[in-house]
Design an enzyme around this catalytic site. Structure first.
Site, mmCIF file in Angstrom:
data_model
loop_
_atom_site.group_PDB
_atom_site.id
_atom_site.type_symbol
_atom_site.label_atom_id
_atom_site.label_comp_id
_atom_site.label_asym_id
_atom_site.label_seq_id
_atom_site.Cartn_x
_atom_site.Cartn_y
_atom_site.Cartn_z
ATOM 1 N N GLU A 122 -2.274 5.113 5.987
ATOM 2 C CA GLU A 122 -3.330 5.984 6.505
ATOM 3 C C GLU A 122 -3.167 6.306 7.984
ATOM 4 O O GLU A 122 -3.894 7.130 8.527
ATOM 5 C CB GLU A 122 -4.701 5.346 6.272
ATOM 6 C CG GLU A 122 -5.003 4.123 7.102
ATOM 7 C CD GLU A 122 -6.431 3.640 6.906
ATOM 8 O OE1 GLU A 122 -7.146 3.529 7.918
ATOM 9 O OE2 GLU A 122 -6.844 3.399 5.759
ATOM 10 N N GLU B 140 -10.918 14.055 -13.238
ATOM 11 C CA GLU B 140 -11.942 14.233 -14.264
ATOM 12 C C GLU B 140 -12.284 15.695 -14.523
ATOM 13 O O GLU B 140 -12.965 16.009 -15.498
ATOM 14 C CB GLU B 140 -13.210 13.458 -13.882
ATOM 15 C CG GLU B 140 -13.008 11.944 -13.980
ATOM 16 C CD GLU B 140 -14.229 11.153 -13.554
ATOM 17 O OE1 GLU B 140 -15.093 11.711 -12.834
ATOM 18 O OE2 GLU B 140 -14.313 9.972 -13.919
#
Length: 272
Positions: free
Chosen positions: A112, A81
């Site tokens: 992960e 963004e």
């Protein structure tokens, strides 16, 4: 008190399946209201991290986020963004998620748990001592994130984190930890809830404050925003009308000519 990390402790509520819709919404909202207070307690730590980011950016550095699951998605979201909001290049704020872009929509098994992979991912972007790396993990125990920040710190890169547990391995591994302890989740262990909200708010604060201090806002306006759709073009026109006290038609012509609100305002200032 349970001998578990805060994010894994049992909810303050039970028998959720027996609650009415109103009760569910009211209680979730009650829990969410505690998040801003937890963040307020961490403002000095966030300030330290922002000041380091700005100092490195002023030297040509970049901001990197790494995370897994919800935390990784939030980092990628915040990074993605920044170009449309502040008109910065896509390589100024970079978000990486364990498992790669596929993991934005799908769970990637064991991604992960790899201590080495984050550094391999970061090396593809030629990360240097000018940059800052922020690890995001609600638990503060994610191997992908811990491995990445540890290696980065060994390489002389400034490191920070956003976590939602006290005294976590991740916080211990970085120079600038932000520990927003929001308490047990409404649904036990569901850190996409309060912990995710806290991380999103802190990320907003970090990127917005850093880029304001880097001169990407004028007054209170996004003068460098990318004019990628009609809504944003219209917003740009209104900004110019307000700043220059001119009519809509003239503002639209100026924006079309100079391609950004900042360029319009800069051109006007140079003539006056």
């Amino acid at each position: 008190m349970e001998n578990k990390p805060t994010t894994e402790r049992s909810s303050n509520y039970d028998h959720l399946e027996n609650m009415s819709t109103q009760e569910l919404l009211t209680n979730i909202n009650k829990e969410d209201k505690t998040v801003p207070q937890a963040i307020e307690e961490q403002l000095p730590a966030i300030e330290e991290l922002v000041d380091v980011i700005v100092a490195r950016m002023q030297e040509g550095g970049r901001l990197f986020y790494i995370g897994a699951g919800t935390s990784g998605r939030l980092g990628v979201l915040d990074a993605s963004e920044c170009p449309p909001t502040f008109g910065v290049s896509e390589d100024w704020v970079i978000g990486l998620i364990a498992g790669g872009d596929h993991a934005l929509r799908h769970a990637v098994e064991n991604a992960e748990d790899d201590l080495e992979q984050a550094w391999k991912d970061l090396e593809k972007f030629h990360i240097t001592k000018k940059d800052v790396l922020v690890g995001i993990a609600a638990s503060g125990t994610t191997p992908y994130v811990i491995g990445g920040v540890k290696r980065a710190r060994e390489e002389g890169i400034a490191t920070g984190c956003i976590t939602c547990n006290d005294s976590s391995p991740l916080a211990a591994a970085v120079e600038f930890p932000v520990e927003v302890v929001v308490g047990p989740e409404f649904v036990t262990g569901s850190t996409r809830m309060k912990a995710g909200t806290a991380q999103k708010l802190v990320l907003n604060m970090i990127s917005t404050s850093s880029l304001i201090k880097m001169g990407r806002v004028k007054g209170n306006k996004m003068v460098d925003m990318q004019l990628s759709n009609k809504k944003l073009v219209n917003r740009g026109i209104k900004m110019i009308m307000e700043e220059l006290k001119i009519e809509e038609e003239e503002a639209a012509k100026l924006l079309e000519k100079y391609k950004s609100v900042r360029n319009v305002l800069r051109n006007f200032e140079s003539k006056n």
